[in-house]
Design a protein around this motif. Structure first.
Motif, PDB file in Angstrom:
ATOM      1  N   LEU A  80      40.371  68.642  17.917  1.00  0.00           N
ATOM      2  CA  LEU A  80      40.148  69.836  17.087  1.00  0.00           C
ATOM      3  C   LEU A  80      38.762  70.438  17.329  1.00  0.00           C
ATOM      4  O   LEU A  80      37.885  69.790  17.911  1.00  0.00           O
ATOM      5  N   GLU A  81      38.578  71.650  16.840  1.00  0.00           N
ATOM      6  CA  GLU A  81      37.287  72.355  16.928  1.00  0.00           C
ATOM      7  C   GLU A  81      36.765  72.405  18.366  1.00  0.00           C
ATOM      8  O   GLU A  81      35.617  72.079  18.650  1.00  0.00           O
ATOM      9  N   ALA A  82      37.634  72.844  19.256  1.00  0.00           N
ATOM     10  CA  ALA A  82      37.297  72.877  20.683  1.00  0.00           C
ATOM     11  C   ALA A  82      36.012  73.648  20.957  1.00  0.00           C
ATOM     12  O   ALA A  82      35.166  73.216  21.742  1.00  0.00           O
ATOM     13  N   ALA A  83      35.851  74.789  20.284  1.00  0.00           N
ATOM     14  CA  ALA A  83      34.713  75.661  20.607  1.00  0.00           C
ATOM     15  C   ALA A  83      33.371  75.003  20.287  1.00  0.00           C
ATOM     16  O   ALA A  83      32.343  75.392  20.834  1.00  0.00           O
ATOM     17  N   SER A  84      33.383  74.010  19.408  1.00  0.00           N
ATOM     18  CA  SER A  84      32.115  73.346  19.068  1.00  0.00           C
ATOM     19  C   SER A  84      31.847  72.146  19.972  1.00  0.00           C
ATOM     20  O   SER A  84      30.818  71.498  19.851  1.00  0.00           O
ATOM     21  N   ARG A  85      32.760  71.844  20.867  1.00  0.00           N
ATOM     22  CA  ARG A  85      32.607  70.634  21.681  1.00  0.00           C
ATOM     23  C   ARG A  85      31.713  70.843  22.891  1.00  0.00           C
ATOM     24  O   ARG A  85      31.163  69.890  23.420  1.00  0.00           O
ATOM     25  N   ASP A  86      31.593  72.082  23.345  1.00  0.00           N
ATOM     26  CA  ASP A  86      30.736  72.368  24.499  1.00  0.00           C
ATOM     27  C   ASP A  86      30.482  73.873  24.517  1.00  0.00           C
ATOM     28  O   ASP A  86      31.407  74.651  24.267  1.00  0.00           O
ATOM     29  N   PRO A  87      29.217  74.286  24.844  1.00  0.00           N
ATOM     30  CA  PRO A  87      28.931  75.734  24.859  1.00  0.00           C
ATOM     31  C   PRO A  87      29.847  76.494  25.809  1.00  0.00           C
ATOM     32  O   PRO A  87      30.187  77.653  25.559  1.00  0.00           O
ATOM     33  N   SER A  88      30.260  75.854  26.895  1.00  0.00           N
ATOM     34  CA  SER A  88      31.117  76.594  27.843  1.00  0.00           C
ATOM     35  C   SER A  88      32.481  76.890  27.227  1.00  0.00           C
ATOM     36  O   SER A  88      33.115  77.893  27.560  1.00  0.00           O
ATOM     37  N   LEU A  89      32.929  76.002  26.346  1.00  0.00           N
ATOM     38  CA  LEU A  89      34.211  76.265  25.668  1.00  0.00           C
ATOM     39  C   LEU A  89      34.053  77.418  24.688  1.00  0.00           C
ATOM     40  O   LEU A  89      34.929  78.282  24.560  1.00  0.00           O
ATOM     41  N   GLY A  93      36.046  81.055  24.783  1.00  0.00           N
ATOM     42  CA  GLY A  93      36.781  81.621  23.655  1.00  0.00           C
ATOM     43  C   GLY A  93      36.234  82.959  23.199  1.00  0.00           C
ATOM     44  O   GLY A  93      36.981  83.831  22.759  1.00  0.00           O
ATOM     45  N   LEU A  94      34.912  83.126  23.312  1.00  0.00           N
ATOM     46  CA  LEU A  94      34.284  84.286  22.658  1.00  0.00           C
ATOM     47  C   LEU A  94      33.865  85.402  23.603  1.00  0.00           C
ATOM     48  O   LEU A  94      33.768  86.554  23.196  1.00  0.00           O
ATOM     49  N   ASP A  95      33.572  85.050  24.834  1.00  0.00           N
ATOM     50  CA  ASP A  95      32.942  86.018  25.724  1.00  0.00           C
ATOM     51  C   ASP A  95      33.488  85.894  27.128  1.00  0.00           C
ATOM     52  O   ASP A  95      32.756  85.601  28.064  1.00  0.00           O
ATOM     53  N   SER A  96      34.754  86.095  27.276  1.00  0.00           N
ATOM     54  CA  SER A  96      35.340  85.865  28.600  1.00  0.00           C
ATOM     55  C   SER A  96      36.470  86.862  28.815  1.00  0.00           C
ATOM     56  O   SER A  96      36.868  87.583  27.896  1.00  0.00           O
ATOM     57  N   PRO A  97      37.038  86.881  30.003  1.00  0.00           N
ATOM     58  CA  PRO A  97      38.205  87.746  30.227  1.00  0.00           C
ATOM     59  C   PRO A  97      39.331  87.443  29.250  1.00  0.00           C
ATOM     60  O   PRO A  97      40.124  88.332  28.919  1.00  0.00           O
ATOM     61  N   ILE A  98      39.395  86.199  28.780  1.00  0.00           N
ATOM     62  CA  ILE A  98      40.470  85.851  27.839  1.00  0.00           C
ATOM     63  C   ILE A  98      40.264  86.588  26.511  1.00  0.00           C
ATOM     64  O   ILE A  98      41.182  87.204  25.967  1.00  0.00           O
ATOM     65  N   SER A  99      39.035  86.551  26.005  1.00  0.00           N
ATOM     66  CA  SER A  99      38.794  87.253  24.736  1.00  0.00           C
ATOM     67  C   SER A  99      38.899  88.768  24.936  1.00  0.00           C
ATOM     68  O   SER A  99      39.305  89.502  24.027  1.00  0.00           O
ATOM     69  N   ALA A 100      38.563  89.237  26.142  1.00  0.00           N
ATOM     70  CA  ALA A 100      38.699  90.681  26.400  1.00  0.00           C
ATOM     71  C   ALA A 100      40.171  91.095  26.357  1.00  0.00           C
ATOM     72  O   ALA A 100      40.516  92.164  25.831  1.00  0.00           O
ATOM     73  N   GLY A 261      32.642  88.584  21.463  1.00  0.00           N
ATOM     74  CA  GLY A 261      31.805  89.548  22.168  1.00  0.00           C
ATOM     75  C   GLY A 261      32.701  90.559  22.855  1.00  0.00           C
ATOM     76  O   GLY A 261      33.627  90.182  23.562  1.00  0.00           O
ATOM     77  N   ALA A 262      32.425  91.830  22.629  1.00  0.00           N
ATOM     78  CA  ALA A 262      33.319  92.855  23.169  1.00  0.00           C
ATOM     79  C   ALA A 262      32.913  93.222  24.587  1.00  0.00           C
ATOM     80  O   ALA A 262      32.483  94.328  24.860  1.00  0.00           O
ATOM     81  N   ILE A 263      33.036  92.275  25.520  1.00  0.00           N
ATOM     82  CA  ILE A 263      32.680  92.638  26.887  1.00  0.00           C
ATOM     83  C   ILE A 263      33.775  93.521  27.484  1.00  0.00           C
ATOM     84  O   ILE A 263      34.944  93.228  27.348  1.00  0.00           O
ATOM     85  N   PRO A 264      33.362  94.637  28.124  1.00  0.00           N
ATOM     86  CA  PRO A 264      34.390  95.488  28.715  1.00  0.00           C
ATOM     87  C   PRO A 264      35.082  94.742  29.857  1.00  0.00           C
ATOM     88  O   PRO A 264      34.482  93.910  30.515  1.00  0.00           O
ATOM     89  N   LEU A 265      36.346  95.079  30.092  1.00  0.00           N
ATOM     90  CA  LEU A 265      37.103  94.353  31.118  1.00  0.00           C
ATOM     91  C   LEU A 265      36.503  94.521  32.501  1.00  0.00           C
ATOM     92  O   LEU A 265      36.664  93.663  33.354  1.00  0.00           O
ATOM     93  N   ALA A 266      35.821  95.637  32.732  1.00  0.00           N
ATOM     94  CA  ALA A 266      35.347  95.887  34.094  1.00  0.00           C
ATOM     95  C   ALA A 266      34.104  95.079  34.464  1.00  0.00           C
ATOM     96  O   ALA A 266      33.741  94.990  35.614  1.00  0.00           O
ATOM     97  N   ILE A 267      33.446  94.510  33.472  1.00  0.00           N
ATOM     98  CA  ILE A 267      32.189  93.805  33.771  1.00  0.00           C
ATOM     99  C   ILE A 267      32.461  92.319  33.822  1.00  0.00           C
ATOM    100  O   ILE A 267      33.128  91.768  32.941  1.00  0.00           O
ATOM    101  N   ASN A 268      31.932  91.675  34.855  1.00  0.00           N
ATOM    102  CA  ASN A 268      32.262  90.258  35.019  1.00  0.00           C
ATOM    103  C   ASN A 268      31.622  89.386  33.952  1.00  0.00           C
ATOM    104  O   ASN A 268      30.526  89.658  33.477  1.00  0.00           O
TER     105      ASN A 268
END
Ligand SMILES: O=C(O)CCC(=O)C(=O)O
Length: 270
Positions: A80-89, A93-100, A261-268
């Protein structure tokens, strides 16, 4: 674990598919290296039984080991609580193409948040002692003002009928069901003729390593136990909009949701 997830842009067909079917598979969002890093991290955490954990015995589904001390009783179902297990997780979850993609799927001006409760987890399915998850909507677990959440299910290896991959009823998120369609535990009853007719439309979702399944919390889905030789590992994050809040005092309200984080899809991504 700093290798970027592959950028995705949703096509009109993708968006339409999600709206009509209630789910969408985007292939190869994570490359093999990233998946292997996440797998090796997950295995370490599994081996160390790093809390918080949900065990197979806790859910008491068909096939679950019985009793807190018997054979298989230490089989983990969720880290449980995957996002708290490692900053990369957390970043994934928060700032990646997946969240975009999630932001695009909600298609709202409102901010998107990621829940830290329950489905924010590394989901494992052990071949020895896994169980069958019966047909349900994820609103069974969630207590929010509106039944409008979206999960991202990230396959870190192949997922199919043999190892307990998810099955879905396409379009079921858009149907209204009378309460009698569900049993007391909010599983979709398989003894009713009208339910049986709908379940004939069942579709097995086949995922490859690095594929991501996005699905709506009203989508009926199920999964069998793992009949392969290898533990299946998936990473799951669930999202909601800022104006759709967890019911106070419920399990969904146990931890504060995190702003995406609302990263636009075009920015890596990083
Ligand atoms: O992998 C499974 O057994 C199903 C999991 C599931 O449906 C869920 O967590 O909502």
């Amino acid at each position: 674990m700093d290798i970027a997830a592959k950028m995705e842009t949703l096509s009109r067909e993708d968006l339409l598919h999600f709206r009509q079917m209630g789910y969408l598979v985007l292939p190869r969002m994570l490359d093999n290296i990233r998946c292997d890093e996440l797998l090796s991290f997950s295995r370490q955490q599994l081996e160390a039984l790093t809390p918080p954990l949900e065990y197979e015995v806790d859910v008491r589904y068909p096939g679950s080991p019985i009793g807190q001390s018997g054979e298989g009783s230490k089989t983990v179902r969720r880290l449980l609580e995957a996002a708290s297990r490692d900053p990369s997780l957390k970043n994934l979850g928060l700032d990646s193409p997946i969240s975009a993609v999630i932001i695009e799927l909600f298609g709202s001006e409102d901010e998107t948040l990621m829940s830290q409760c329950h489905h924010n987890c590394i989901m494992t399915k052990d071949p020895g002692f896994s169980s069958d998850t019966l047909w349900h909507q994820d609103n069974r677990y969630w207590s929010f003002e509106e039944e409008n959440l979206i999960s991202a299910w990230i396959a870190l290896g192949p997922e199919n009928s043999g190892n307990g991959g998810l099955k879905v009823i396409p379009g079921s998120h858009g149907l209204d069901f009378e309460s009698e369609c569900f049993d007391k535990d909010l599983f979709f009853r398989t003894d009713l003729i009208k339910n049986k007719t709908l379940l004939k439309n069942c579709k097995q979702v086949e995922l490859g390593k690095g594929d991501v399944l996005f699905f709506h919390s009203r989508l009926l889905h199920a999964a069998d136990r793992n009949r392969s030789d290898e533990t299946k590992v998936s990473l799951v994050f669930t999202y909601h909009l800022e104006n759709n809040l967890p019911i106070k005092g419920s399990r969904s309200d146990g931890l504060p949701s995190l702003r995406v984080g609302a990263i636009p899809l075009a920015i890596n991504a990083k």
